[in-house]
Write a protein that holds these residues in place. Structure first.
Motif, short mmCIF file in Angstrom:
data_model
loop_
_atom_site.label_atom_id
_atom_site.label_comp_id
_atom_site.label_asym_id
_atom_site.label_seq_id
_atom_site.Cartn_x
_atom_site.Cartn_y
_atom_site.Cartn_z
N LYS A 416 0.83 -1.21 0.00
CA LYS A 416 0.00 0.00 0.00
C LYS A 416 0.86 1.26 0.00
O LYS A 416 0.42 2.31 -0.46
N ILE A 417 2.07 1.17 0.55
CA ILE A 417 2.96 2.33 0.50
C ILE A 417 4.02 2.16 -0.58
O ILE A 417 5.03 2.86 -0.60
N GLY A 418 3.79 1.21 -1.47
CA GLY A 418 4.66 1.11 -2.64
C GLY A 418 5.93 0.29 -2.45
O GLY A 418 6.79 0.30 -3.31
N LEU A 451 15.75 2.36 -4.85
CA LEU A 451 16.18 3.75 -4.72
C LEU A 451 15.30 4.50 -3.73
O LEU A 451 15.77 5.31 -2.95
N ARG A 452 14.01 4.20 -3.74
CA ARG A 452 13.11 4.84 -2.77
C ARG A 452 13.48 4.43 -1.35
O ARG A 452 13.48 5.24 -0.43
N LEU A 453 13.80 3.15 -1.19
CA LEU A 453 14.16 2.68 0.15
C LEU A 453 15.47 3.30 0.63
O LEU A 453 15.64 3.58 1.82
N LEU A 454 16.41 3.52 -0.30
CA LEU A 454 17.67 4.15 0.10
C LEU A 454 17.39 5.52 0.73
O LEU A 454 18.05 5.94 1.67
N MET A 455 16.36 6.20 0.21
CA MET A 455 16.03 7.53 0.74
C MET A 455 15.25 7.45 2.04
O MET A 455 15.35 8.35 2.87
N THR A 456 14.45 6.41 2.20
CA THR A 456 13.50 6.42 3.32
C THR A 456 13.87 5.52 4.49
O THR A 456 13.43 5.76 5.61
N LEU A 457 14.70 4.50 4.23
CA LEU A 457 15.07 3.60 5.34
C LEU A 457 15.68 4.34 6.53
O LEU A 457 15.41 3.99 7.67
N PRO A 458 16.51 5.37 6.28
CA PRO A 458 17.13 6.03 7.43
C PRO A 458 16.12 6.69 8.38
O PRO A 458 16.49 7.07 9.49
N PHE A 459 14.87 6.82 7.96
CA PHE A 459 13.87 7.34 8.90
C PHE A 459 13.64 6.37 10.06
O PHE A 459 13.25 6.75 11.15
N ILE A 460 13.85 5.08 9.78
CA ILE A 460 13.59 4.07 10.81
C ILE A 460 14.70 4.13 11.85
O ILE A 460 15.87 4.01 11.52
N ALA A 492 8.62 8.02 13.35
CA ALA A 492 9.54 7.43 12.38
C ALA A 492 8.79 6.62 11.33
O ALA A 492 8.99 6.80 10.13
N PHE A 493 7.90 5.73 11.79
CA PHE A 493 7.21 4.88 10.83
C PHE A 493 6.20 5.66 10.02
O PHE A 493 5.96 5.35 8.85
N LEU A 494 5.62 6.70 10.64
CA LEU A 494 4.70 7.55 9.88
C LEU A 494 5.46 8.26 8.76
O LEU A 494 5.03 8.26 7.60
N ALA A 495 6.62 8.82 9.10
CA ALA A 495 7.42 9.50 8.08
C ALA A 495 7.84 8.53 6.99
O ALA A 495 7.76 8.83 5.79
N PHE A 496 8.25 7.33 7.39
CA PHE A 496 8.65 6.30 6.43
C PHE A 496 7.50 5.99 5.48
O PHE A 496 7.68 5.96 4.25
N ALA A 497 6.31 5.79 6.05
CA ALA A 497 5.14 5.42 5.23
C ALA A 497 4.73 6.57 4.32
O ALA A 497 4.54 6.38 3.11
N VAL A 498 4.62 7.76 4.89
CA VAL A 498 4.12 8.90 4.10
C VAL A 498 5.08 9.23 2.97
O VAL A 498 4.67 9.39 1.81
N ASN A 500 7.37 7.35 1.56
CA ASN A 500 7.35 6.29 0.55
C ASN A 500 6.14 6.38 -0.35
O ASN A 500 6.23 6.23 -1.56
N LYS A 501 5.00 6.61 0.28
CA LYS A 501 3.74 6.71 -0.48
C LYS A 501 3.82 7.85 -1.50
O LYS A 501 3.46 7.68 -2.66
N ILE A 502 4.30 8.99 -1.04
CA ILE A 502 4.38 10.16 -1.94
C ILE A 502 5.32 9.86 -3.11
O ILE A 502 4.99 10.09 -4.27
N LEU A 503 6.51 9.31 -2.79
CA LEU A 503 7.47 8.99 -3.86
C LEU A 503 6.87 7.95 -4.82
O LEU A 503 7.07 8.02 -6.03
N TYR A 504 6.12 7.01 -4.26
CA TYR A 504 5.52 5.94 -5.06
C TYR A 504 4.47 6.51 -6.01
O TYR A 504 4.44 6.19 -7.20
N ILE A 505 3.61 7.37 -5.49
CA ILE A 505 2.57 7.98 -6.32
C ILE A 505 3.20 8.79 -7.45
O ILE A 505 2.81 8.69 -8.61
#
Lengths: 700, 82
Positions: A416-418, A451-460, A492-498, A500-505
């Protein structure tokens, strides 16, 4: 090769498909004295180690776990290039005794590249229990390659494997030429390509037949190489032959060749393997629950949450102390806290500090040692047990085969978050440390997702950030402390999800990509080996200790000087006259919006700046700057309100985790732009989230 | 084998069924991964679990593999009556 060289030193590569037990065997062979090999231009972690056998020195190279030698992943490319480089004297291909029919595919492909191969059948001790009976001699005879059954659990076959490998390296055993599989109706096409390449044989670095096969399979890297050596005309001819196969057989040549290889494998293994049906164990049936909707994801989340709860409680008493407190058992609660490992270690370090000051008298040197180094390094070291416990749990999940089942169960919610279920491994690892987590994204088949995960994983939040959250939490009344931890992780998880979702869309709009996909092997559930678990724990602890001993140690000294020396280079007792203070005053305004007064703002700003290097350092900076013995005292002295602490927690959790993470994001993406974008994204999101948290907490 | 052969996509097969792969459609890195894992035309797959949503669990050459529905939709199979 006719001449037998009796070298004293051999370089041996080990390869195998994922889950065949390669790393375990590598560790046994090298006696755990492996190190990360430094291969120029290669960022994939390749381990190498040495062992002595019969007067020969064997250097073992542990290549990444791969399914085959296409070039769809970086790992496959590296393994292939290394084997073709001619450097290894022999290659050990590991095959899983529990499913040789599939895992031997890699051995067949290796044999098409080189004749210097030994096949090791791993988990040979477990084969009988699983009803698998293998005629190793028959397989060996059919392939003309030595086959050695080995077991990491009982150590059976280890010496025999080494002896056979040396024999192959010396040319005394094994094949004399690479394997030639009969590709049947495709043979005319293969020979056409072969004869095209033959004209240039002298200039080619690789075996001709292997090249012909790979070119027909559509290997782009190799195609470019051939075009460079033979020119455009030959390259054009090869493309034509490939197109002809497609036209006549109406199939991708890659598919046809893979099918032929499996058919060949079937002929080799067919009557050499007998399988008896063994009833599925109760636990195996239990694990099917992971595949169920709703139950699966809930089960996975309970496991992850439970794991962290237990780890936290043992280490810091949290959250058990709060539970006991709320039940009215105040004495028990404070006992749990006091006698937690963290509590005991904290006592130890403050005792050492005061002992040093008392026995050597007060001087700038004792202050440096007691308040700089010991309290700085100590405030980080108390989290070693936490790291060990969490590593142990993660190792159990990984080694037992539960982890991939969790990935399947969470694939639905995650898509759901791509991101796909594959992302659960790097996500879980991120809770420990972001650096290996970012390396683990290599196993993700989709490049854009990676590539999206490289940007967002550090939020965790990694454990370093957990250290900061817990220190902040410990300065609050216990109930609020728990809330602060929940807040940190939720943010952290909210930022990760949001994000990711934005980048995915955004990506979906641009490229019309579809839902994330998963292709994941589910190895049989089994009891993890104790020694393997310990290796995982020890590796992580070693990494952490090294960091505490080097980075944190030097930072402690540096910070102490910056805080105790004035711009005119005189020692000062008043931190607000120090270099740090003068410099940080320029940065102070960043924390004004959350109502921190200018007199204290520079301390916070300086701590956040140091936090760029390593997050644990935020805490030690605060302790050193306020010249207090513990983070609690430091925060007490700063007199931060609960709202300010919440806002700061959110900022600390979300902004750039550490220099090492940034470095690895760069080496993995190989893009300055991507790296800078990640930094900007994290700072932006962290700052906005900090302001929102502060605003919301004031309303509540 | 059944008296007549008809093809469906892997995604439609219920849990416990068995089928022979006829064709894998599409392109991209994932298709090579499937080949490497032994999913080529002619190979028999057992559907361990397919609950209508989420990844499908299949068994190929004795190994269980989870496959996303989008990919399962592109694998054409011929069911085998057992």
């Amino acid at each position: 090769m006719s001449q037998s060289t009796h070298k004293k030193e051999y370089e041996i590569a080990i390869i195998g498909q994922p889950n065949v037990g390669k790393s375990t065997l590598f560790n046994i062979l090298t006696g755990r004295k492996a190190r990360v090999a430094n291969w120029p231009g290669v960022t994939v972690e390749v381990h190498e180690g040495e062992t002595d056998f019969d007067g020969s020195r064997i250097k073992l190279i542990d290549l990444p776990g791969i399914y085959g030698f296409s070039t769809i992943s970086l790992e496959e490319r590296i393994a292939r290039n290394y084997i073709l480089s001619g450097r290894p004297d022999a290659v050990i291909v590991l095959v899983d005794s529990l499913n040789p029919e599939r895992t031997m595919y890699l051995a067949i492909q290796t044999l098409e590249m080189t004749e210097k191969v030994v096949i090791g059948f791993t988990k040979s001790d477990a084969a009988h229990a699983h009803g698998v009976h293998i005629n190793y001699d028959l397989i060996s005879k059919r392939l003309g390659v030595p086959v050695v059954p080995v077991s990491a659990a009982t150590l059976r076959g280890i010496r025999s494997l080494l002896r056979t490998t040396i024999d192959v390296a010396r040319g005394r055993a094994g094949r004399k030429k690479p394997l030639r599989i009969d590709y049947g109706e495709l043979e005319p096409y293969v020979s056409s390509v072969e004869s095209l390449l033959k004209q240039y044989e002298e200039r080619m670095e690789y075996p001709i037949r292997w090249m012909a096969l790979r070119l027909l399979e559509g290997d782009n890297d190799l195609y470019k190489y051939v075009r460079g050596v033979c020119g455009d005309d030959i390259a054009e001819e090869i493309v034509k032959i490939r197109e002809e196969i497609k036209r006549i057989f109406r199939r991708d040549p890659a598919e046809l060749l893979a099918k032929k290889r499996f058919e060949y494998l079937q002929r080799v293994l067919g009557d050499a393997i007998v399988r008896l049906e063994i009833k599925k164990g109760g636990f195996e049936r239990f694990t099917r629950l992971f595949y169920r909707p709703f139950i699966g994801p809930v089960l996975s989340l309970i496991i992850l949450l439970g794991m962290f709860m237990i780890a936290f409680t043992i280490n810091t008493g949290f959250p058990l102390n709060i539970l006991l407190d709320s039940l009215g058992m105040h004495d028990a609660a404070s006992a749990v806290e006091e006698y937690s490992i963290g509590g005991l270690m904290e006592k130890l370090f403050s005792w050492i500090s005061s002992w040093i000051t008392n026995s050597f008298g007060e001087s700038w040197l004792t202050d440096l040692v007691a308040n700089g180094i010991i309290s700085g390094v100590g405030s980080v070291l108390i989290f070693l047990p936490l790291i060990m416990i969490v590593s142990l749990f993660l190792a159990i999940l990984e080694d037992s085969g539960i982890a991939p089942r969790m990935a399947v169960s969470l694939h639905g919610p995650l898509s759901k978050i791509g991101v796909s279920g594959h992302a659960i491994f790097p996500m879980t690892m991120s809770l420990g440390c972001n650096v290996p987590a970012i390396l683990a994204t290599r196993a993700i088949p989709s490049r854009s997702e990676r590539l999206r995960l490289l940007m967002t994983l550090p939020f965790i939040p990694c454990q370093a950030r957990l250290v900061v959250i817990l220190a902040f939490a410990s300065s609050l009344v216990s109930g609020y402390g728990a809330l602060l931890v929940v807040l940190g992780y939720s943010a952290a998880f909210l930022a990760f999800a949001v994000v990711n979702k934005i980048l995915y869309i955004y990506e979906k709009k641009k490229t019309g990509k579809k839902e994330p996909e998963i292709i994941l092997e589910l190895p049989p559930i089994h009891r993890p080996l104790g020694k393997v678990l310990w290796w995982h724990v020890w590796d992580n602890s070693k990494h952490f200790l090294k960091k505490a001993g080097t980075i944190i140690f030097s930072l402690s000294i540096l910070i102490w000087f910056l805080v105790n020396v004035s711009p005119s280079l005189a020692i000062t007792d008043n931190p607000s006259d120090s270099i740090a203070a003068v410099f940080s005053h320029y940065l102070s305004p960043i924390v004004y919006p959350i109502g921190i007064e200018p007199g204290k703002a520079w301390i916070i700003a300086f701590a956040l700046l140091i936090g760029f290097i390593a997050k644990e350092a935020v805490i030690e900076t605060l302790t050193i700057l306020t010249s207090t013995a513990s983070p609690q005292q430091a925060l007490m002295l700063l007199g931060l309100t609960a709202s300010q602490l919440s806002a700061l927690t959110v900022f600390v959790v979300l902004y750039v985790p550490c220099i090492a993470t940034i470095a690895v994001i760069y080496s993995e993406s190989r893009s300055v732009r991507h790296t800078l974008a990640t930094i900007a994204l994290m700072l932006g999101v962290a700052y906005v989230a900090m302001l929102i948290t502060y605003g919301l907490s004031l309303i509540i | 084998m059944g008296a007549y052969s008809r093809t469906v996509v892997l995604e439609e097969l219920p849990s416990g069924s068995r089928a022979r792969i006829v064709e894998i459609m599409g392109r991209g890195g994932w298709i090579y991964r499937l080949y490497q894992m032994g999913l080529t035309p002619g190979v028999i797959v057992d559907v361990v679990m397919n609950i209508g949503r989420g990844p499908i669990i299949i068994r190929v050459m004795g190994v269980e593999i989870a496959i996303g529905r989008g990919i399962a939709r592109r694998i054409i199979v011929e069911p085998i009556n057992t």
